[in-house]
Write a protein that holds these residues in place. Structure first.
Motif, PDB file in Angstrom:
ATOM      1  N   MET A   1      -5.188  -9.053   8.095  1.00  0.00           N
ATOM      2  CA  MET A   1      -4.614  -7.824   7.566  1.00  0.00           C
ATOM      3  C   MET A   1      -3.088  -7.888   7.530  1.00  0.00           C
ATOM      4  SD  MET A   1      -5.104  -4.968   6.146  1.00  0.00           S
ATOM      5  CE  MET A   1      -6.883  -4.895   6.321  1.00  0.00           C
ATOM      6  N   SER A   2      -2.475  -8.506   8.545  1.00  0.00           N
ATOM      7  CA  SER A   2      -1.015  -8.606   8.567  1.00  0.00           C
ATOM      8  C   SER A   2      -0.506  -9.446   7.406  1.00  0.00           C
ATOM      9  CB  SER A   2      -0.543  -9.202   9.898  1.00  0.00           C
ATOM     10  OG  SER A   2      -1.107 -10.495  10.102  1.00  0.00           O
ATOM     11  N   ASP A   3      -1.202 -10.541   7.093  1.00  0.00           N
ATOM     12  CA  ASP A   3      -0.796 -11.381   5.960  1.00  0.00           C
ATOM     13  C   ASP A   3      -1.025 -10.657   4.640  1.00  0.00           C
ATOM     14  OD1 ASP A   3      -0.096 -13.437   7.675  1.00  0.00           O
ATOM     15  OD2 ASP A   3      -2.053 -14.416   7.546  1.00  0.00           O
ATOM     16  N   PHE A   4      -2.095  -9.868   4.582  1.00  0.00           N
ATOM     17  CA  PHE A   4      -2.404  -9.128   3.355  1.00  0.00           C
ATOM     18  C   PHE A   4      -1.321  -8.097   3.064  1.00  0.00           C
ATOM     19  CE2 PHE A   4      -4.501  -5.418   1.358  1.00  0.00           C
ATOM     20  CZ  PHE A   4      -4.926  -6.008   0.182  1.00  0.00           C
ATOM     21  N   THR A   5      -0.941  -7.327   4.086  1.00  0.00           N
ATOM     22  CA  THR A   5       0.073  -6.286   3.869  1.00  0.00           C
ATOM     23  C   THR A   5       1.457  -6.905   3.650  1.00  0.00           C
ATOM     24  OG1 THR A   5       0.303  -6.073   6.286  1.00  0.00           O
ATOM     25  CG2 THR A   5      -1.174  -4.539   5.166  1.00  0.00           C
ATOM     26  N   ASN A   6       1.775  -7.955   4.395  1.00  0.00           N
ATOM     27  CA  ASN A   6       3.080  -8.611   4.215  1.00  0.00           C
ATOM     28  C   ASN A   6       3.187  -9.253   2.836  1.00  0.00           C
ATOM     29  OD1 ASN A   6       4.117  -7.944   6.725  1.00  0.00           O
ATOM     30  ND2 ASN A   6       3.329  -9.790   7.714  1.00  0.00           N
TER      31      ASN A   6
ATOM     32  N   PHE B   1       2.375  -8.124   0.001  1.00  0.00           N
ATOM     33  CA  PHE B   1       2.853  -7.216  -1.041  1.00  0.00           C
ATOM     34  C   PHE B   1       4.373  -7.078  -1.027  1.00  0.00           C
ATOM     35  CE2 PHE B   1      -1.604  -5.949  -0.958  1.00  0.00           C
ATOM     36  CZ  PHE B   1      -1.871  -5.883  -2.317  1.00  0.00           C
ATOM     37  N   LYS B   2       4.988  -7.384   0.119  1.00  0.00           N
ATOM     38  CA  LYS B   2       6.449  -7.350   0.167  1.00  0.00           C
ATOM     39  C   LYS B   2       7.042  -8.430  -0.735  1.00  0.00           C
ATOM     40  CE  LYS B   2       6.427  -5.695   4.968  1.00  0.00           C
ATOM     41  NZ  LYS B   2       6.819  -5.996   6.362  1.00  0.00           N
TER      42      LYS B   2
ATOM     43  N   MET C   1      -8.325  -9.221   0.549  1.00  0.00           N
ATOM     44  CA  MET C   1      -8.261  -8.666   1.902  1.00  0.00           C
ATOM     45  C   MET C   1      -9.213  -9.401   2.835  1.00  0.00           C
ATOM     46  SD  MET C   1      -8.961  -4.731   3.155  1.00  0.00           S
ATOM     47  CE  MET C   1      -7.915  -4.073   1.858  1.00  0.00           C
TER      48      MET C   1
END
Length: 250
Positions: free
Chosen positions: A41-46, A48-49, A36
């Motif tokens: 943050m956007s790259d971190f959450t994306n 997981f997709k 993280m």
């Protein structure tokens, strides 16, 4: 296979020996916090997709399907004129191909068409690389935090050697964090990153086929010539299976 090895050597009850909450918190929590901190943050959450994308088969078809689609468009253009492609594009699901057809039908300069589509392709590749990089970073941090957990367990054990009851729990933390870190790297993150790379390479190749095909159509090349040109993207074993799609009139 790990679970099978545990059960076959110690029975089902042995599974409890490999579950340790502090080890999970140190290894998974610590490694994820490092990932993280290393990403937006956007790259971190994306990122997981990407796990779901790596498990299921991508709905992008195959390179042979793309070539067949382009040749069909080439035949339409040759028989009915390039403006007929606009109507044909209405039944397509591929937004990238639709965009290219729109540029071609509008009479955009071929070099500008290539530039626009390759820019689009480059941005797609960059987005995919960021997702892959997140999984690769987690693969690096998992074993690292496993080692940190091992050191924590050893320090606690060495400070309390006089109390025999603490040796077992502290050794469990020391060894299980290393195990968890190895599992993160070799069972989860490395396979996910590898599969995402394969899918990305396939999608890039297919879109590269689309670019070359559309530019050939715009140049008025014979569908048979376009087909032979695009077959060069395929391995020899797949070229004969494609068949002669470039019917067209000579």
């Amino acid at each position: 296979m790990v679970v099978f090895g545990i059960i076959s050597s110690g029975g089902v009850a042995a599974m409890a020996n490999f579950i340790d909450v502090p080890s999970v918190i140190i290894t998974i929590g610590g490694s994820l916090s490092s990932v993280m901190a290393s990403n937006k943050m956007s790259d971190f959450t994306n990122g997981f997709k990407g796990l779901g994308l790596s498990i299921k088969e991508p709905a992008i078809g195959s390179a042979a399907d793309t070539i067949t689609q382009v040749i069909n468009l080439a035949n339409i253009s040759r028989k009915e004129g390039i403006l007929a492609l606009e109507e044909a594009a209405g039944g397509l699901d591929d937004d990238f191909l639709k965009k290219g057809i729109g540029l071609v039908v509008d009479g955009t300069d071929p070099e500008l068409v290539r530039s626009i589509l390759e820019t689009d392709l480059g941005c797609l590749e960059d987005r995919h690389k960021r997702v892959i990089a997140m999984w690769e970073k987690w693969g690096e941090m998992g074993p690292a935090w496993g080692m940190i957990g091992t050191l924590v367990g050893l320090v606690n054990m060495l400070q309390n050697l006089e109390d025999a009851s603490t040796i077992g729990p502290n050794m469990a933390v020391a060894l299980l964090t290393t195990l968890y870190g190895s599992l993160i790297a070799n069972w989860l993150t490395a396979p996910t990153a590898a599969k995402l790379k394969v899918d990305t390479e396939l999608e890039i190749m297919m879109k590269s086929i689309t670019v070359e095909g559309l530019l050939s159509i715009q140049a008025g090349e014979n569908p048979r010539v376009i087909e032979e040109k695009l077959k060069s993207f395929l391995p020899p074993s797949q070229r004969s299976a494609l068949g002669g799609e470039g019917g067209g009139e000579g």
